[in-house]
Design a protein around this motif. Structure first.
Motif, short mmCIF file in Angstrom:
data_model
loop_
_atom_site.label_atom_id
_atom_site.label_comp_id
_atom_site.label_asym_id
_atom_site.label_seq_id
_atom_site.Cartn_x
_atom_site.Cartn_y
_atom_site.Cartn_z
N ALA A 1 -55.81 38.35 -37.90
CA ALA A 1 -56.74 38.83 -36.88
C ALA A 1 -56.73 40.36 -36.77
O ALA A 1 -57.31 40.92 -35.85
CB ALA A 1 -56.39 38.21 -35.53
N ASP A 2 -56.06 41.02 -37.72
CA ASP A 2 -55.93 42.49 -37.69
C ASP A 2 -55.30 42.99 -36.40
O ASP A 2 -55.68 44.03 -35.86
CB ASP A 2 -57.28 43.17 -37.92
CG ASP A 2 -57.82 42.96 -39.32
OD1 ASP A 2 -57.00 42.84 -40.26
OD2 ASP A 2 -59.04 42.91 -39.48
N LYS A 3 -54.32 42.24 -35.89
CA LYS A 3 -53.62 42.63 -34.67
C LYS A 3 -52.15 42.95 -34.91
O LYS A 3 -51.39 43.10 -33.97
CB LYS A 3 -53.72 41.50 -33.63
CG LYS A 3 -55.12 41.27 -33.13
CD LYS A 3 -55.16 40.17 -32.11
CE LYS A 3 -56.58 39.93 -31.60
NZ LYS A 3 -56.62 38.86 -30.61
N LEU A 4 -51.75 43.05 -36.18
CA LEU A 4 -50.35 43.32 -36.51
C LEU A 4 -50.20 44.83 -36.70
O LEU A 4 -50.88 45.43 -37.54
CB LEU A 4 -49.96 42.58 -37.80
CG LEU A 4 -48.51 42.66 -38.23
CD1 LEU A 4 -47.61 41.99 -37.20
CD2 LEU A 4 -48.33 42.01 -39.59
N LYS B 1 -42.52 29.08 -43.69
CA LYS B 1 -42.03 27.82 -44.27
C LYS B 1 -40.51 27.76 -44.27
O LYS B 1 -39.92 26.70 -44.09
CB LYS B 1 -42.56 27.64 -45.69
CG LYS B 1 -44.01 27.29 -45.74
CD LYS B 1 -44.50 27.13 -47.16
CE LYS B 1 -45.99 26.86 -47.18
NZ LYS B 1 -46.51 26.78 -48.56
N ASP B 2 -39.86 28.92 -44.49
CA ASP B 2 -38.40 28.99 -44.50
C ASP B 2 -37.79 29.01 -43.11
O ASP B 2 -36.57 28.96 -42.96
CB ASP B 2 -37.94 30.24 -45.26
CG ASP B 2 -38.26 30.19 -46.74
OD1 ASP B 2 -38.55 29.09 -47.26
OD2 ASP B 2 -38.23 31.26 -47.39
N GLY B 3 -38.64 29.15 -42.09
CA GLY B 3 -38.16 29.19 -40.72
C GLY B 3 -37.65 30.55 -40.28
O GLY B 3 -37.00 30.68 -39.25
N ALA B 4 -37.95 31.58 -41.07
CA ALA B 4 -37.46 32.92 -40.74
C ALA B 4 -38.26 33.58 -39.62
O ALA B 4 -37.73 34.39 -38.86
CB ALA B 4 -37.49 33.81 -41.99
N ILE B 5 -39.55 33.24 -39.54
CA ILE B 5 -40.42 33.80 -38.51
C ILE B 5 -41.37 32.71 -38.01
O ILE B 5 -41.49 31.66 -38.63
CB ILE B 5 -41.24 35.01 -39.02
CG1 ILE B 5 -42.17 34.60 -40.16
CG2 ILE B 5 -40.32 36.16 -39.43
CD1 ILE B 5 -43.16 35.68 -40.60
N THR B 6 -42.05 32.99 -36.93
CA THR B 6 -43.02 32.03 -36.39
C THR B 6 -44.42 32.32 -36.94
O THR B 6 -44.71 33.41 -37.43
CB THR B 6 -43.09 32.09 -34.85
OG1 THR B 6 -43.60 33.37 -34.46
CG2 THR B 6 -41.72 31.85 -34.23
N ALA B 7 -45.28 31.33 -36.84
CA ALA B 7 -46.65 31.44 -37.35
C ALA B 7 -47.47 32.48 -36.59
O ALA B 7 -48.50 32.92 -37.08
CB ALA B 7 -47.33 30.08 -37.29
N LYS B 8 -47.02 32.88 -35.43
CA LYS B 8 -47.73 33.89 -34.63
C LYS B 8 -47.97 35.17 -35.45
O LYS B 8 -49.02 35.79 -35.35
CB LYS B 8 -46.92 34.23 -33.38
CG LYS B 8 -47.47 35.40 -32.59
CD LYS B 8 -46.35 36.13 -31.86
CE LYS B 8 -46.82 37.33 -31.09
NZ LYS B 8 -47.33 38.42 -31.88
N LEU C 1 -48.39 35.55 -38.70
CA LEU C 1 -49.47 35.37 -39.67
C LEU C 1 -50.82 35.37 -38.95
O LEU C 1 -51.78 35.96 -39.43
CB LEU C 1 -49.28 34.07 -40.46
CG LEU C 1 -50.33 33.78 -41.53
CD1 LEU C 1 -50.43 34.92 -42.56
CD2 LEU C 1 -50.03 32.46 -42.22
N THR C 2 -50.87 34.73 -37.80
CA THR C 2 -52.09 34.71 -37.00
C THR C 2 -52.49 36.14 -36.62
O THR C 2 -53.66 36.52 -36.76
CB THR C 2 -51.89 33.86 -35.74
OG1 THR C 2 -51.55 32.53 -36.13
CG2 THR C 2 -53.14 33.83 -34.87
N LEU D 1 -45.51 36.37 -45.57
CA LEU D 1 -45.44 35.77 -44.24
C LEU D 1 -45.45 34.25 -44.31
O LEU D 1 -44.67 33.59 -43.61
CB LEU D 1 -46.59 36.27 -43.36
CG LEU D 1 -46.59 37.75 -43.00
CD1 LEU D 1 -47.81 38.08 -42.15
CD2 LEU D 1 -45.32 38.16 -42.30
N THR D 2 -46.30 33.69 -45.15
CA THR D 2 -46.40 32.24 -45.28
C THR D 2 -45.07 31.65 -45.75
O THR D 2 -44.60 30.65 -45.21
CB THR D 2 -47.53 31.86 -46.26
OG1 THR D 2 -48.76 32.39 -45.75
CG2 THR D 2 -47.66 30.36 -46.42
N GLY D 3 -44.45 32.28 -46.72
CA GLY D 3 -43.15 31.83 -47.20
C GLY D 3 -42.08 31.93 -46.14
O GLY D 3 -41.24 31.03 -45.99
N ALA D 4 -42.10 33.00 -45.37
CA ALA D 4 -41.11 33.19 -44.31
C ALA D 4 -41.29 32.15 -43.20
O ALA D 4 -40.30 31.69 -42.62
CB ALA D 4 -41.22 34.60 -43.74
#
Length: 56
Positions: A36-39, A22-29, A31-32, A17-20
């Protein structure tokens, strides 16, 4: 919810997720939510597909 069964798996998914982000593939939401165990498992799998597709 998506809860990896080991610290190794959790670290690997967090790295993905962190790499994605940084690459702009996904938003930081995403990873958050993961931290938070909400994924949900469905979202975790879909994110992997999206990340793989956007790397091409």
């Amino acid at each position: 919810m998506f809860k990896p069964s080991s610290a190794t798996l959790k670290a690997a998914y967090e790295k993905l997720l962190t790499g994605a982000i940084k690459d702009g593939a996904i938003t930081a939401k995403w990873l958050t939510d993961f931290k938070a165990d909400k994924l949900s498992l469905d979202d975790a799998l879909a994110l992997k597909v999206i990340v793989d597709q956007r790397k091409k």
